[in-house]
Design an enzyme around this catalytic site. Sequence first.
Site, mmCIF file in Angstrom:
data_model
loop_
_atom_site.group_PDB
_atom_site.id
_atom_site.type_symbol
_atom_site.label_atom_id
_atom_site.label_comp_id
_atom_site.label_asym_id
_atom_site.label_seq_id
_atom_site.Cartn_x
_atom_site.Cartn_y
_atom_site.Cartn_z
ATOM 1 C CG ASN A 9 29.855 23.776 43.341
ATOM 2 O OD1 ASN A 9 28.879 23.749 44.101
ATOM 3 N ND2 ASN A 9 31.086 23.999 43.763
ATOM 4 C CD1 TRP A 10 24.112 25.113 40.323
ATOM 5 C CD2 TRP A 10 22.084 25.302 41.267
ATOM 6 N NE1 TRP A 10 23.172 24.797 39.374
ATOM 7 C CE2 TRP A 10 21.923 24.907 39.926
ATOM 8 C CE3 TRP A 10 20.946 25.475 42.064
ATOM 9 C CZ2 TRP A 10 20.671 24.689 39.358
ATOM 10 C CZ3 TRP A 10 19.698 25.252 41.505
ATOM 11 C CH2 TRP A 10 19.562 24.866 40.154
ATOM 12 C CE LYS A 11 31.637 27.807 43.686
ATOM 13 N NZ LYS A 11 32.951 28.425 43.801
ATOM 14 C CG HIS A 23 34.625 22.830 46.015
ATOM 15 N ND1 HIS A 23 35.091 24.049 46.436
ATOM 16 C CD2 HIS A 23 34.248 22.992 44.727
ATOM 17 C CE1 HIS A 23 34.993 24.914 45.438
ATOM 18 N NE2 HIS A 23 34.483 24.298 44.382
ATOM 19 C CD GLU A 57 34.176 27.526 47.072
ATOM 20 O OE1 GLU A 57 33.044 27.034 47.207
ATOM 21 O OE2 GLU A 57 34.520 28.189 46.070
ATOM 22 C CD GLU A 63 36.696 22.803 40.909
ATOM 23 O OE1 GLU A 63 35.913 23.227 40.061
ATOM 24 O OE2 GLU A 63 36.491 22.921 42.133
ATOM 25 C CB SER A 86 37.255 31.292 35.923
ATOM 26 O OG SER A 86 37.343 31.833 37.226
ATOM 27 N N GLY A 96 30.325 29.770 39.185
ATOM 28 C CA GLY A 96 29.560 30.988 38.883
ATOM 29 C C GLY A 96 28.700 30.913 37.631
HETATM 30 C C1 PEP Z 1 33.808 25.667 41.502
HETATM 31 O O1 PEP Z 1 33.206 26.140 42.448
HETATM 32 O O2 PEP Z 1 34.021 24.462 41.488
HETATM 33 C C2 PEP Z 1 34.259 26.564 40.435
HETATM 34 C C3 PEP Z 1 35.039 26.070 39.526
HETATM 35 O O3 PEP Z 1 33.827 27.863 40.468
HETATM 36 P P1 PEP Z 1 33.963 28.970 39.289
HETATM 37 O O4 PEP Z 1 33.526 28.312 38.015
HETATM 38 O O5 PEP Z 1 33.075 30.073 39.711
HETATM 39 O O6 PEP Z 1 35.403 29.345 39.234
#
Ligand code: PEP
Length: 249
Positions: free
Chosen positions: A9-11, A94, A96, A166, A212, A234
């Site tokens: 997921n590049w966001k 998600h 966010e 998540e 993460s 990330g």
């Molecule tokens: C995500 O955005 O779905 C995510 C899990 O981010 P990160 O791996 O940076 O925690």
Amino acid sequence: MRKKIIAGNWKMNKTPEEAQKLVEELKALVNTDKVDVVFCPPFVCLPGVIEAVKGTHIAVGAQNIHFEESGAYTGEVSAEMLKNLGVKYVILGHSERREYFHETDEIVNKKVLKALEHDLIPIICVGESLKQREQGITIDLVRLQTKIALKDVPADKAKELVIAYEPIWAIGTGKTATAEQAEEVCKAIREVVAEIYDQTVADAIRIQYGGSVNAGNAKELFEMPNIDGGLVGGASLKIDFSKIVNYND
Ligand code: PEP
């Protein structure tokens, strides 16, 4: 045997030019058929990324859709548009989007139904905040999120989709859930899927862990019996993503 699925997921990162560069750096390293690999760049990068991964095993996903078919929804993008472009997956719900764009479980459900209508495979995100974990309501919450997201989804479609567990406190924080914590919730999600449908659907549906994930913890997480891969934020923007994809080599 469920095939693992590892999605990046590049966001809201990378210009189309930068996206092109990242794909060129990564594609040979993650071009495998041992696991399903998905890049989910921002909308404006989708055409270039779809073109750049042609001839590889890599699939492309979007990060959102609108739940209506078309019309006066300024700034929104429809499932049909993405399908037409060659997108295969779409991340829905998600945390966010739930937090900053006020997406409710009911909205997530409408988006899931619209995505399926256009043969996009939803990656449905569920997960608890730190407060909810401390209150001891993680499993209840995730069961509810899953039930509402899957409302009116027929069994044959449910089998194909992906759920990403998540925990919000683990996203972008560097604080990963332990493999045992992640397994406990992924198992509970599979159990609720079995309650809604049957064991066949529960055995087929793929449940990712996200929060993460990195090159150092991917293997332990993905080896858990109910964890079928990861949704990676990330670390998907770095060469390290190839180590996550190739966690088993
Ligand atoms: C995500 O955005 O779905 C995510 C899990 O981010 P990160 O791996 O940076 O925690």
